[in-house]
Write an enzyme that holds these catalytic residues in place. Structure first.
Site, PDB file in Angstrom:
ATOM      1  CB  ILE A 135       0.325  81.501 -74.625  1.00 55.68           C
ATOM      2  CG1 ILE A 135       0.927  81.255 -75.900  1.00 55.68           C
ATOM      3  CG2 ILE A 135       1.236  81.429 -73.351  1.00 55.68           C
ATOM      4  CD1 ILE A 135       2.242  82.120 -76.106  1.00 55.68           C
ATOM      5  CG  ASP A 136      -5.413  82.088 -74.127  1.00 57.19           C
ATOM      6  OD1 ASP A 136      -5.624  81.214 -73.790  1.00 57.19           O
ATOM      7  OD2 ASP A 136      -5.985  83.356 -73.173  1.00 57.19           O
ATOM      8  CE  LYS A 137      -7.107  82.692 -83.999  1.00 61.41           C
ATOM      9  NZ  LYS A 137      -8.406  82.784 -84.877  1.00 61.41           N
ATOM     10  NE  ARG A 236      -8.352  86.527 -73.106  1.00 65.99           N
ATOM     11  CZ  ARG A 236      -8.815  85.990 -74.134  1.00 65.99           C
ATOM     12  NH1 ARG A 236      -8.238  84.569 -74.200  1.00 65.99           N
ATOM     13  NH2 ARG A 236      -9.956  86.235 -74.801  1.00 65.99           N
TER      14      ARG A 236
END
Length: 302
Positions: A135-137, A236
């Site tokens: 998962i993204d930062k 996103r």
């Protein structure tokens, strides 16, 4: 080795710039160093950095891996939701990168896992031990890591077969007009910005996001998203595509400052079959404090 074939829309671009566009996770300086070191080929032949690509060219990049000595165990606190001999489920905080990469050699989830766990699956490499998905930062929430190769293979197969359950909570700009919906739009690298993904028919893969509207505010909506596929930045990109970008997401949304340090996106639910017991497991994690505060503020404004 990573490979790409040049089509008619990409011709006459310098090889170093084209690799940056196609690769997406490196800089032009890195690419030029790879070319100097003979790690880049065109049609299996070494080339110079000023070579201009032609239709049908096959670009090959033997990207050097980070040395295993660079990935060190670090005593970083983890919010462990579940753990046994085969796997560990963690509620990742905002701002934590999942695995080491250029510019992020420490402070990652992998660094923390190496300290916390006695063993991790070695299927990926020394840089990403145990990592089954990412998962993204600046996305918070649930992520599972495998402690052995059997668990890794089993969990990866579930992801590939789309049998895992992955639900996210998100706050998006604007008021959605549908209570439920599906965004089915292919995602690939944005050739205009190497650090972004985009809905495109070129060099893309199918991407499907289902959403349910939970709550509406004056200028925002609170939604539950369920992933059918797991493309980079999928939620996103998809909500930007339908003109409802995520709150707090300057990469795909608006630069207006909100009281949240990153996109309002949280991996709330994670479900899968245990690789050894075949038990169906389902985990949930509440939205982080900053996202909950934003929700409360939006409710007060209405």
């Amino acid at each position: 080795m990573k490979q790409w074939t040049i089509d008619e829309t990409q011709i006459n671009e310098r090889i170093d710039k084209m690799i940056v566009l196609l690769h997406g996770d490196t800089s032009r300086t890195h690419v030029q160093k790879w070319i100097q070191d003979g790690l880049v080929t065109v049609n299996e032949q070494a080339i110079k950095a000023n070579y201009k690509v032609q239709q049908g060219d096959v670009i090959g990049v033997m990207e050097p891996e980070l040395a295993s000595t660079e990935v060190k165990a670090e005593n970083i606190p983890l919010d462990v939701v579940y753990e046994d001999a085969d796997l560990i489920v963690v509620n990742k905080p905002r701002g934590m990168v999942v695995h080491p990469a250029p510019g992020h050699s420490s402070g990652t989830l992998v660094n923390a896992l190496l300290y916390h766990c006695t063993d991790l699956s070695g299927i990926n490499d020394e840089v990403r031990p145990g990592i089954v998905h990412r998962i993204d930062k600046d996305t918070t929430g649930l992520i599972v890591a495998a402690k052995n190769d059997h668990a890794h293979e089993h969990l990866s197969k579930q992801l590939m077969n789309k049998t895992t359950k992955r639900q996210y909570k998100a706050i998006v700009h604007g008021v959605l007009s549908h209570k439920k919906g599906t965004i089915d739009a292919p995602i690939g690298r944005d050739l205009k910005d190497r650090q972004k993904m985009a809905v495109t028919d070129r060099n893309s893969k199918q991407a499907v996001t289902h959403f349910t509207l939970e709550e509406t505010f004056r200028a925002f909506s609170y939604v539950t998203c369920e992933l059918e596929t797991g493309r980079t930045h999928q939620i996103r990109v998809h909500f930007q595509y339908i003109e409802h970008p995520l709150a707090g997401d300057p990469k795909y949304g608006y630069k207006k400052t909100l009281p949240i340090a990153g996109q309002a996106l949280h991996a709330e639910t994670l479900g899968f079959v245990h690789p050894r017991t075949n038990e169906e497991l389902l985990f949930t994690a509440p939205v982080p404090e900053d996202m909950e505060t934003l929700l409360q503020d939006l409710r007060k404004q209405d």
